[in-house]
Design an enzyme around this catalytic site. Structure first.
Site, short mmCIF file in Angstrom:
data_model
loop_
_atom_site.label_atom_id
_atom_site.label_comp_id
_atom_site.label_asym_id
_atom_site.label_seq_id
_atom_site.Cartn_x
_atom_site.Cartn_y
_atom_site.Cartn_z
N ASN A 1 0.87 -1.18 0.00
CA ASN A 1 0.00 0.00 0.00
C ASN A 1 0.90 1.22 0.00
O ASN A 1 1.53 1.54 1.01
CB ASN A 1 -0.88 -0.04 1.26
CG ASN A 1 -1.73 1.22 1.41
OD1 ASN A 1 -1.80 2.04 0.50
ND2 ASN A 1 -2.37 1.36 2.57
N LYS B 1 0.11 4.26 -0.15
CA LYS B 1 -0.52 5.43 0.50
C LYS B 1 -0.27 6.67 -0.38
O LYS B 1 -0.31 6.56 -1.60
CB LYS B 1 0.01 5.59 1.93
CG LYS B 1 -0.14 4.27 2.72
CD LYS B 1 0.12 4.41 4.18
CE LYS B 1 -0.05 3.06 4.87
NZ LYS B 1 0.11 3.12 6.31
N HIS C 1 -9.35 1.00 5.30
CA HIS C 1 -8.00 1.13 5.87
C HIS C 1 -8.07 2.01 7.11
O HIS C 1 -8.86 2.94 7.19
CB HIS C 1 -7.04 1.73 4.84
CG HIS C 1 -5.63 1.69 5.32
ND1 HIS C 1 -5.11 2.68 6.13
CD2 HIS C 1 -4.65 0.77 5.17
CE1 HIS C 1 -3.86 2.35 6.44
NE2 HIS C 1 -3.55 1.20 5.86
N GLU D 1 -6.39 4.40 8.11
CA GLU D 1 -6.30 5.85 7.89
C GLU D 1 -7.63 6.41 7.36
O GLU D 1 -7.99 7.57 7.62
CB GLU D 1 -5.13 6.17 6.96
CG GLU D 1 -3.81 6.01 7.71
CD GLU D 1 -2.71 5.32 6.93
OE1 GLU D 1 -2.72 5.36 5.68
OE2 GLU D 1 -1.81 4.72 7.58
N GLU E 1 -4.91 -5.16 10.62
CA GLU E 1 -3.87 -4.16 10.83
C GLU E 1 -4.12 -3.45 12.15
O GLU E 1 -4.92 -2.50 12.20
CB GLU E 1 -3.89 -3.13 9.70
CG GLU E 1 -3.60 -3.70 8.33
CD GLU E 1 -3.10 -2.61 7.37
OE1 GLU E 1 -2.01 -2.78 6.84
OE2 GLU E 1 -3.79 -1.60 7.19
N GLY F 1 2.85 2.18 10.84
CA GLY F 1 3.76 3.32 10.67
C GLY F 1 4.48 3.71 11.94
O GLY F 1 5.07 4.79 12.03
N SER G 1 3.90 -2.26 10.22
CA SER G 1 5.36 -2.28 10.35
C SER G 1 6.00 -3.60 9.94
O SER G 1 6.96 -4.05 10.55
CB SER G 1 5.77 -1.89 11.79
OG SER G 1 5.34 -0.57 12.09
P1 13P Z 1 3.33 0.31 7.70
O1 13P Z 1 3.86 -0.95 7.07
O2 13P Z 1 4.03 1.55 7.24
O3 13P Z 1 3.22 0.19 9.18
O4 13P Z 1 1.81 0.48 7.15
C1 13P Z 1 0.94 -0.58 7.24
C2 13P Z 1 -0.27 -0.24 6.48
O5 13P Z 1 -1.06 0.58 6.88
C3 13P Z 1 -0.51 -0.93 5.22
O6 13P Z 1 -1.79 -0.70 4.75
#
Ligand code: 13P
Length: 256
Positions: free
Chosen positions: A9, A11, A95, A97, A167, A173, A213
């Site tokens: 992803n 983002k 997701h 976010e 997740e 992140g 992560s």
């Molecule tokens: P990270 O791997 O940066 O923690 O992000 C995970 C994520 O949100 C994938 O959709």
């Protein structure tokens, strides 16, 4: 038999050139790997070019979001048909976010799941608890509510097109990863919920990805847990140097 899936992803990162270059590296690497599927989720505006670069290969391209409505006056939104039109074949829904920064609810996620499927897209539904919820012992309840809220009423045929990504919000992140034990317990629970909503065959067939992560140094440990069928990778999906070793880890340890 669940084939491992490693998804990247992106983002709101990379630009046109970097995206096409990264897609090319992933595509070539995937060509030489057996037994692993991969999807990349570029920003909307790069999907078409990235999908063109991946055409005819095993690398799948998806959208990071979808409008719950079919067509019309929804400024700033992108429809399922538009995603299909530019070469996406799968879409992320719910997701963390989207839920926590933009306030998406389970009700909206349910509409988006249905809209994605109705548009002919596969769907990757993301779920997971916040740190506060984990510390309050609510992890299972949160996952169950999110799964029921978004999947209730789908058919078993629909579920053949759905992947779940667990997740935990506190691991996204942050550099903090759920331990293989924590992730494994959550995945086993999620599979049990799927069995309750649908049946054991659906639960056994649905891929459940871990996200939060994931990086080359922890991928093998996480992916060797029986109920973890792949990874949804954020930060480490932005360079070939980090993403390709995660694909390799999935190909090696996820044979089941
Ligand atoms: P990270 O791997 O940066 O923690 O992000 C995970 C994520 O949100 C994938 O959709």
């Amino acid at each position: 038999m669940r084939k491992p899936l490693v998804a990247g992803n992106w983002k709101m990162n990379l630009d046109r050139r970097a995206g096409v270059e990264l897609a090319g590296a992933v595509r070539s690497h995937l060509d030489g790997l057996q037994g692993v599927d991969s999807v990349i989720y570029p920003p909307f505006v790069y999907i078409e070019e990235v999908a063109r670069a991946c055409a005819g290969t095993a690398l799948v391209v998806g959208g990071q979001n979808i409008c719950d409505q079919e067509v019309g006056a929804f400024t700033g939104e992108v429809s399922g048909a538009m995603l299909r039109d530019v070469g996406a074949t799968v879409v992320l829904v719910g997701h963390s976010e989207r839920r926590h920064v933009y306030g998406e609810t389970d009700e909206l996620c349910a509409l988006k799941v249905r809209r994605g499927l109705a548009s002919g897209l596969d769907v990757c539904l993301c779920i997971g608890e916040t740190l506060e919820q984990r510390e309050a012992g609510q992890t299972e309840q949160v996952c169950s509510t999110q799964l029921h809220g978004s999947l209730n009423g789908l058919s078993t045929e629909d579920m053949a097109k759905v992947t779940i990504a667990y997740e935990p919000v506190w691991a996204i992140g942050t550099g903090e990863t759920a331990s293989p034990e924590q992730a494994g317990a959550a995945h086993a629970y999620v599979r049990g919920v799927l069995s309750g909503i649908f049946n054991q065959a659906v639960a056994d067939a649905t891929r459940i990805l871990y996200g939060g992560s994931v990086k080359p140094s922890n991928a093998a440990d996480l992916l060797s847990v029986p109920d973890i069928d792949g990874a949804l990778v954020g930060g480490a999906a932005l360079t070939a140097e980090n993403f390709l070793p995660i694909l390799d880890a999935a190909a090696e340890v996820c044979v089941r």
